[in-house]
Design an enzyme around this catalytic site. Structure first.
Site: not given
Ligand code: PMT
Length: 412
Positions: A288, A221-223
């Site tokens: 994102a 995943g990402n932030y």
């Protein structure tokens, strides 16, 4: 110097017993200087670190700490204080007070006032790094977030224990900025909508991260927090549009008047976005999206025993903006984002072409306060014929800038 957003605001400042309590004096002074009326509540332990005399001198009001004044028997009403407050800020918030707040343990004036507060609550935790990292503290913070409490993450640095790590209370100047942002957003939301310039228009927006499962307990995943996309959705809805928000996993409430579709992975996001993007007047790609996903998702948890190294084969995810951009019809206007670390303008221009977009909003992680997770962003809006750089602003204000730029592009 009064602040437009703080002047006349009633703020309850809760102070807990920790070494960072000395910073509360600076915080109080800044709030009062900007025109706020501040009532200080100290836990009994806080008085071991900073005296009530200092705080009452700075606030111009007696500090409240006990339910009763010992000599007169006068009762201090936590309910009245909770109703009086436009905002409650607890700084520093210790592990013990956070735990009491999460569980509703109403054994002191500060926690009872928190339980009675009807308006927004912000906490600025400060503690030793191991206390902050402890699962119980993490869980208590997650519980408080789920109640709508805003958490100002502590900074990293040298702590009172001389250990170095995350646990230092955020600096008073930054806390004041966050408080101002809160009141700015409240005033934006409550401002009468004069401009319903998107009445009858259909908007589709992707927001947040995507999670690509490795096995039932792990993912790539990402932030992304979703704040940028959600702010755009809220602003379009406020201006009269019919908004569909396709969101990855985030913990944000749905903005008023917005139709939300929750998804997890990039493939799910594409499936959910295709219809709304085809039908919309304006498509915004703020998500994102993970560019790759594991080629195979394990059905059961991958065990670590006996495995010292492992490789995960990744395959490319669909590009949602490019897929929808290739199908863009006459009269539709599509806006993408570019999140870069360097050579931002070149990348933004390339994305404009490659994804068949009309506008790209460039944000660069090199700019502090921009990009993932923050309440602020600093963007450059790039179209075929223009590049406009904006200063650091709240994500709500950036949303307004983006929508105003869309209007200008439409009118051009
Ligand atoms: O959510 P926040 O915490 O508020 O943070 C906001 C943000 C940083 C996520 C947001 O401002 C932002 O920049 N979003 C785009 C992030 C990104 O993935 O950028 P990119 O340069 O990798 O992608 C370019 C564009 O293509 C984006 O519009 C993206 O949504 C889109 N894309 C990318 C890959 C993919 N597989 N599908 C896509 O649709």
């Amino acid at each position: 110097m009064d602040s437009k957003f703080l002047k006349g605001k009633h703020i309850v400042l809760g102070i807990c017993g920790g070494i960072a309590a000395y910073k509360s004096a600076a915080l109080l002074r800044l709030l009062v200087k900007r025109g706020a009326e501040v009532q200080v509540i100290m836990t009994p332990a806080a008085k071991e670190f900073i005296t009530p005399v200092t705080m009452s001198a700075l606030s111009g009001k007696p500090v409240v700490s006990e339910f009763f004044t010992a000599n007169s028997g006068e009762w201090h009403s936590h309910v009245d204080l909770g109703l009086w407050a436009d905002l409650m800020v607890i700084a520093p918030a210790t592990a013990s007070t956070l735990a009491k707040m999460a569980c509703g343990v109403a054994d002191n004036m500060l926690v009872t006032t928190y339980l009675s507060a009807r308006e927004h609550v912000i906490v600025a935790p400060a503690m030793d790094l191991d206390m902050f990292a402890h699962p119980s503290t993490r869980r208590n913070l997650d519980t408080l977030r789920s109640y709508g409490v805003q958490v100002i993450e502590p900074a990293s640095g040298e702590l009172a224990s001389h250990l170095v790590g995350k646990g230092r209370m955020e600096e008073p100047e930054r806390i004041v900025e966050i408080i101002e942002d809160y009141f700015r957003n409240v005033s934006l939301k409550s401002a009468p909508v004069q401009n319903r310039d998107f009445n009858g228009k259909k908007i589709a927006i992707t927001a947040g991260p995507t999670y690509e499962n490795i096995d039932p307990v792990r993912f790539i995943g990402n932030y992304s927090s979703g704040k940028m996309g959600f702010a755009i959705a809220a602003e379009f809805a406020r201006r009269g549009a019919e908004v569909t928000l396709i969101s990855g996993p985030v913990s944000l409430p749905t903005p008023e008047g917005v139709n939300r579709i929750d998804v997890r992975s990039a493939c799910e996001m594409l499936k959910a976005a295709e219809g709304p993007m085809e039908r919309c007047d304006y498509g915004i790609f703020a998500a994102a999206v993970a560019d790759y996903r594991p080629a195979n998702e394990a059905e059961t948890k991958i065990k670590r025993e006996g495995v010292s190294e492992m490789q995960i084969n990744l395959v490319r995810n669909p590009d949602i903006a490019a897929t929808c951009g290739a199908r863009k019809k006459a009269g539709q206007l599509f806006v993408g984002f570019a999140l870069e670390t360097d050579k931002g303008l070149d990348a933004a221009r390339a994305k404009l072409q490659r994804k068949n977009l009309d506008m790209v909003v460039l944000n660069t992680l090199a700019d502090s306060g921009a990009g993932f997770g923050t309440d602020t962003n600093k963007v450059t809006i790039v179209t075929e014929n223009s590049i406009i750089e904006f200063p650091l602003k709240s994500k709500q204000e950036v949303a307004t800038d983006i929508i105003d730029s869309i209007t200008q592009l439409n009118d051009a």
